[in-house]
Structure formats: structure tokens, C-alpha cells
Design a protein around this motif. Structure first.
Motif, PDB file in Angstrom:
ATOM      1  N   ILE A 105       0.844  -1.201   0.000  1.00  0.00           N
ATOM      2  CA  ILE A 105       0.000   0.000   0.000  1.00  0.00           C
ATOM      3  C   ILE A 105       0.876   1.248   0.000  1.00  0.00           C
ATOM      4  CG2 ILE A 105      -1.668   1.338   1.365  1.00  0.00           C
ATOM      5  CD1 ILE A 105      -2.811  -1.397   2.304  1.00  0.00           C
ATOM      6  N   GLY A 106       1.888   1.258   0.861  1.00  0.00           N
ATOM      7  CA  GLY A 106       2.811   2.395   0.913  1.00  0.00           C
ATOM      8  C   GLY A 106       3.532   2.588  -0.401  1.00  0.00           C
ATOM      9  N   TRP A 107       3.974   1.501  -0.989  1.00  0.00           N
ATOM     10  CA  TRP A 107       4.665   1.561  -2.271  1.00  0.00           C
ATOM     11  C   TRP A 107       3.748   2.161  -3.329  1.00  0.00           C
ATOM     12  CZ3 TRP A 107       3.789  -1.098  -6.906  1.00  0.00           C
ATOM     13  CH2 TRP A 107       4.841  -1.053  -7.825  1.00  0.00           C
ATOM     14  N   ALA A 108       2.477   1.742  -3.337  1.00  0.00           N
ATOM     15  CA  ALA A 108       1.515   2.242  -4.325  1.00  0.00           C
ATOM     16  C   ALA A 108       1.217   3.728  -4.110  1.00  0.00           C
ATOM     17  CB  ALA A 108       0.230   1.421  -4.255  1.00  0.00           C
ATOM     18  N   MET A 109       1.235   4.151  -2.870  1.00  0.00           N
ATOM     19  CA  MET A 109       0.975   5.572  -2.598  1.00  0.00           C
ATOM     20  C   MET A 109       2.091   6.450  -3.128  1.00  0.00           C
ATOM     21  SD  MET A 109      -0.846   5.245   1.172  1.00  0.00           S
ATOM     22  CE  MET A 109       0.416   6.173   1.906  1.00  0.00           C
ATOM     23  N   GLY A 110       3.302   5.889  -3.146  1.00  0.00           N
ATOM     24  CA  GLY A 110       4.431   6.609  -3.721  1.00  0.00           C
ATOM     25  C   GLY A 110       4.744   7.935  -3.058  1.00  0.00           C
ATOM     26  N   MET A 111       5.385   8.789  -3.797  1.00  0.00           N
ATOM     27  CA  MET A 111       5.880  10.051  -3.276  1.00  0.00           C
ATOM     28  C   MET A 111       4.756  11.007  -2.872  1.00  0.00           C
ATOM     29  SD  MET A 111       8.503  11.392  -2.387  1.00  0.00           S
ATOM     30  CE  MET A 111       9.951  12.323  -2.657  1.00  0.00           C
ATOM     31  N   ALA A 112       3.638  10.968  -3.533  1.00  0.00           N
ATOM     32  CA  ALA A 112       2.564  11.927  -3.280  1.00  0.00           C
ATOM     33  C   ALA A 112       2.081  11.885  -1.828  1.00  0.00           C
ATOM     34  CB  ALA A 112       1.400  11.671  -4.227  1.00  0.00           C
ATOM     35  N   ALA A 113       1.966  10.690  -1.271  1.00  0.00           N
ATOM     36  CA  ALA A 113       1.418  10.585   0.078  1.00  0.00           C
ATOM     37  C   ALA A 113       2.478  10.358   1.142  1.00  0.00           C
ATOM     38  CB  ALA A 113       0.399   9.447   0.120  1.00  0.00           C
ATOM     39  N   THR A 166      -4.160  -4.678  16.368  1.00  0.00           N
ATOM     40  CA  THR A 166      -2.785  -4.718  16.876  1.00  0.00           C
ATOM     41  C   THR A 166      -1.804  -4.911  15.728  1.00  0.00           C
ATOM     42  OG1 THR A 166      -3.613  -5.691  18.935  1.00  0.00           O
ATOM     43  CG2 THR A 166      -1.239  -5.784  18.557  1.00  0.00           C
ATOM     44  N   GLY A 167      -2.140  -5.818  14.814  1.00  0.00           N
ATOM     45  CA  GLY A 167      -1.286  -6.039  13.648  1.00  0.00           C
ATOM     46  C   GLY A 167      -1.130  -4.786  12.802  1.00  0.00           C
ATOM     47  N   PHE A 168      -2.212  -4.060  12.622  1.00  0.00           N
ATOM     48  CA  PHE A 168      -2.145  -2.819  11.849  1.00  0.00           C
ATOM     49  C   PHE A 168      -1.295  -1.783  12.568  1.00  0.00           C
ATOM     50  CE2 PHE A 168      -3.782   1.416  10.724  1.00  0.00           C
ATOM     51  CZ  PHE A 168      -3.446   1.415   9.380  1.00  0.00           C
ATOM     52  N   ALA A 169      -1.494  -1.659  13.881  1.00  0.00           N
ATOM     53  CA  ALA A 169      -0.736  -0.667  14.652  1.00  0.00           C
ATOM     54  C   ALA A 169       0.767  -0.936  14.582  1.00  0.00           C
ATOM     55  CB  ALA A 169      -1.204  -0.651  16.102  1.00  0.00           C
ATOM     56  N   THR A 170       1.146  -2.206  14.573  1.00  0.00           N
ATOM     57  CA  THR A 170       2.576  -2.521  14.524  1.00  0.00           C
ATOM     58  C   THR A 170       3.133  -2.531  13.101  1.00  0.00           C
ATOM     59  OG1 THR A 170       2.170  -4.922  14.506  1.00  0.00           O
ATOM     60  CG2 THR A 170       2.497  -3.864  16.661  1.00  0.00           C
ATOM     61  N   SER A 171       2.273  -2.348  12.095  1.00  0.00           N
ATOM     62  CA  SER A 171       2.760  -2.405  10.714  1.00  0.00           C
ATOM     63  C   SER A 171       2.706  -1.070   9.987  1.00  0.00           C
ATOM     64  CB  SER A 171       1.958  -3.444   9.920  1.00  0.00           C
ATOM     65  OG  SER A 171       0.642  -2.977   9.700  1.00  0.00           O
ATOM     66  N   ILE A 172       2.321  -0.018  10.683  1.00  0.00           N
ATOM     67  CA  ILE A 172       2.254   1.281  10.020  1.00  0.00           C
ATOM     68  C   ILE A 172       3.633   1.716   9.528  1.00  0.00           C
ATOM     69  CG2 ILE A 172       1.744   3.731  10.372  1.00  0.00           C
ATOM     70  CD1 ILE A 172      -0.578   2.840  12.139  1.00  0.00           C
ATOM     71  N   ASP A 173       4.668   1.382  10.286  1.00  0.00           N
ATOM     72  CA  ASP A 173       6.023   1.726   9.837  1.00  0.00           C
ATOM     73  C   ASP A 173       6.373   1.000   8.538  1.00  0.00           C
ATOM     74  OD1 ASP A 173       6.081  -0.698  11.224  1.00  0.00           O
ATOM     75  OD2 ASP A 173       8.107  -0.385  11.983  1.00  0.00           O
ATOM     76  N   ALA A 174       5.819  -0.195   8.338  1.00  0.00           N
ATOM     77  CA  ALA A 174       6.067  -0.926   7.091  1.00  0.00           C
ATOM     78  C   ALA A 174       5.431  -0.205   5.904  1.00  0.00           C
ATOM     79  CB  ALA A 174       5.534  -2.358   7.189  1.00  0.00           C
ATOM     80  N   MET A 175       4.321   0.495   6.154  1.00  0.00           N
ATOM     81  CA  MET A 175       3.704   1.278   5.087  1.00  0.00           C
ATOM     82  C   MET A 175       4.635   2.424   4.680  1.00  0.00           C
ATOM     83  SD  MET A 175      -0.003   3.210   4.894  1.00  0.00           S
ATOM     84  CE  MET A 175      -0.863   1.785   5.489  1.00  0.00           C
ATOM     85  N   ALA A 176       5.206   3.077   5.680  1.00  0.00           N
ATOM     86  CA  ALA A 176       6.134   4.173   5.390  1.00  0.00           C
ATOM     87  C   ALA A 176       7.375   3.648   4.658  1.00  0.00           C
ATOM     88  CB  ALA A 176       6.528   4.881   6.680  1.00  0.00           C
ATOM     89  N   VAL A 177       7.857   2.463   5.062  1.00  0.00           N
ATOM     90  CA  VAL A 177       8.985   1.847   4.365  1.00  0.00           C
ATOM     91  C   VAL A 177       8.602   1.550   2.924  1.00  0.00           C
ATOM     92  CG1 VAL A 177      10.377  -0.262   4.225  1.00  0.00           C
ATOM     93  CG2 VAL A 177      10.138   0.935   6.406  1.00  0.00           C
ATOM     94  N   GLY A 178       7.381   1.101   2.720  1.00  0.00           N
ATOM     95  CA  GLY A 178       6.895   0.823   1.366  1.00  0.00           C
ATOM     96  C   GLY A 178       6.938   2.054   0.473  1.00  0.00           C
ATOM     97  N   VAL A 179       6.604   3.218   1.067  1.00  0.00           N
ATOM     98  CA  VAL A 179       6.683   4.466   0.299  1.00  0.00           C
ATOM     99  C   VAL A 179       8.125   4.689  -0.164  1.00  0.00           C
ATOM    100  CG1 VAL A 179       6.450   6.978   0.426  1.00  0.00           C
ATOM    101  CG2 VAL A 179       4.688   5.517   1.423  1.00  0.00           C
ATOM    102  N   GLY A 180       9.073   4.476   0.734  1.00  0.00           N
ATOM    103  CA  GLY A 180      10.482   4.639   0.371  1.00  0.00           C
ATOM    104  C   GLY A 180      10.928   3.642  -0.676  1.00  0.00           C
ATOM    105  N   LEU A 181      10.385   2.429  -0.606  1.00  0.00           N
ATOM    106  CA  LEU A 181      10.757   1.390  -1.578  1.00  0.00           C
ATOM    107  C   LEU A 181      10.280   1.721  -2.989  1.00  0.00           C
ATOM    108  CD1 LEU A 181      10.122  -1.883   0.476  1.00  0.00           C
ATOM    109  CD2 LEU A 181      12.319  -0.801  -0.057  1.00  0.00           C
ATOM    110  N   ALA A 182       9.308   2.625  -3.101  1.00  0.00           N
ATOM    111  CA  ALA A 182       8.825   3.022  -4.427  1.00  0.00           C
ATOM    112  C   ALA A 182       9.914   3.713  -5.235  1.00  0.00           C
ATOM    113  CB  ALA A 182       7.611   3.937  -4.287  1.00  0.00           C
ATOM    114  N   PHE A 183      10.953   4.201  -4.549  1.00  0.00           N
ATOM    115  CA  PHE A 183      12.004   4.945  -5.223  1.00  0.00           C
ATOM    116  C   PHE A 183      13.316   4.175  -5.303  1.00  0.00           C
ATOM    117  CE2 PHE A 183       9.023   7.702  -3.056  1.00  0.00           C
ATOM    118  CZ  PHE A 183       8.464   8.326  -4.162  1.00  0.00           C
TER     119      PHE A 183
END
Length: 190
Positions: A53-61, A111-128
């Protein structure tokens, strides 16, 4: 990204979930491996989905995710941990023997979502970065599945040692994880 760096990233993303799983396992009445695996599958699925999801959001979000991820995780873990502590203090000794044998899907998913929000942010970085997001997300999900399953079983041992106050310990662990995430993102632990 190399295989070694992908594996390191996968296990780094699963550490929060591992700690939360110990608390979840401690709060249950002698959880069986099947429940530990169920918990691992829920956490692993969420942890594998959020970087995509983070990767798909890319730089914009990325700016919005990076600005709020730690606050969302902290709030969710604080509420869940506070609820567990409240439940732990309100239990009588008779209720101790009636601890649940499994957590609800919703509680585990939150709980799983709360502990994985950082993975979403990492996904955004992985888009680049030149990375195969599907295989990276799969590694993250499998690492989390493994770590959470082990964490619940470790929590089982902790629950037997701590006894009636296991749910309190689990709540404190969740609040601690949320606090560490918040302090890390605010630069207190830099």
C-alpha cells in the motif's frame, strides 16, 4: 536490493509485531500452536500488505504517512494496551482460570495494523528503489508470521509465570511498543 538486505528489512519490520505477540500470548489461557499460527497469519498478512500500500501511494502521500504514522500507531497501541491493563486489574482469581483461549480477529487485526504502520512508510520509500515489491512484501509477511507465532508461544510461557496479571503485562508491552515508536519518530531515541 540484495537478498540479505531484504531479509534484514523483513526481520526488522517484524520486531514490533513479535513484542506485541508476546503480550497477546501472555494474555491467553495456555494458547495452543494453532492459535499462535492463526495470530501469525493475521499479523503476517497485514504486515505484507502495508508496504505494498505504501509503495503504491508513492511520493505523493509519503509526507502524510511519515507525519502521522507514529501517532496512529501510538494511539492504537495505547488504547489496546490500556484496555488489556484495565481487564487485568478487574479480573478476580476465579476469572484468571477463565482467560480467553483466543483473541478476536478484530483485536488481532488492530494490533497487527498498529505494529505495521512503519512498514507502510517503508513501502513508500521502496517506491524509489529498484526493488520487487511483491517479493519484498512476501519476505516481510513470512518473517512476521514466523516471529509472531514464536512470540505467542513465548507469551504462553510468560503467561504461566506471571499468572493472573499476564494481561496487565501484555498491556504494558503494547504501550511500551507504542511509546518507543513515538519516541523514535520524534527523535528522542536518535
Amino acid at each position: 536490493m540484495t537478498l540479505a538486505s531484504t531479509l534484514l528489512l523483513a526481520f526488522a519490520m517484524s520486531t514490533d509485531a513479535f513484542a506485541a505477540a508476546i503480550g497477546k500470548g501472555a494474555a491467553l489461557q495456555r494458547p495452543h500452536f494453532r492459535e499462535a499460527l492463526r495470530t501469525g497469519l493475521i499479523f503476517g498478512s497485514i504486515e505484507a500488505t502495508t508496504p505494498v500500500i505504501g509503495w503504491a501511494m508513492g511520493m505523493a502521500a509519503s509526507r502524510y504517512v511519515a507525519e502521522w504514522d507514529h501517532w496512529i500507531a501510538f494511539t492504537l497501541l495505547l488504547l489496546l494496551g490500556g484496555h488489556m491493563i484495565k481487564e487485568g486489574f478487574s479480573q478476580s482469581e476465579d476469572e484468571e482460570n477463565e482467560r480467553p483461549t483466543r483473541h478476536s480477529f478484530l483485536r488481532l487485526a488492530l494490533t497487527g495494523f498498529a505494529t505495521s504502520i512503519d512498514a507502510m512508510a517503508v513501502g513508500v520509500g521502496l517506491a524509489f528503489v529498484d526493488v520487487n515489491i511483491v517479493s519484498t512484501a512476501a519476505f516481510i509477511g513470512l518473517a512476521t508470521l514466523t516471529m509472531v507465532t514464536l512470540g505467542v508461544m513465548l507469551g504462553r510461557v510468560l503467561g504461566q509465570v506471571v499468572g493472573q496479571r499476564a494481561e496487565i503485562v501484555g498491556g504494558v508491552i503494547l504501550i511500551g511498543i507504542g511509546s518507543l515508536l513515538l519516541m523514535e519518530h520524534l527523535g528522542v531515541l536518535a
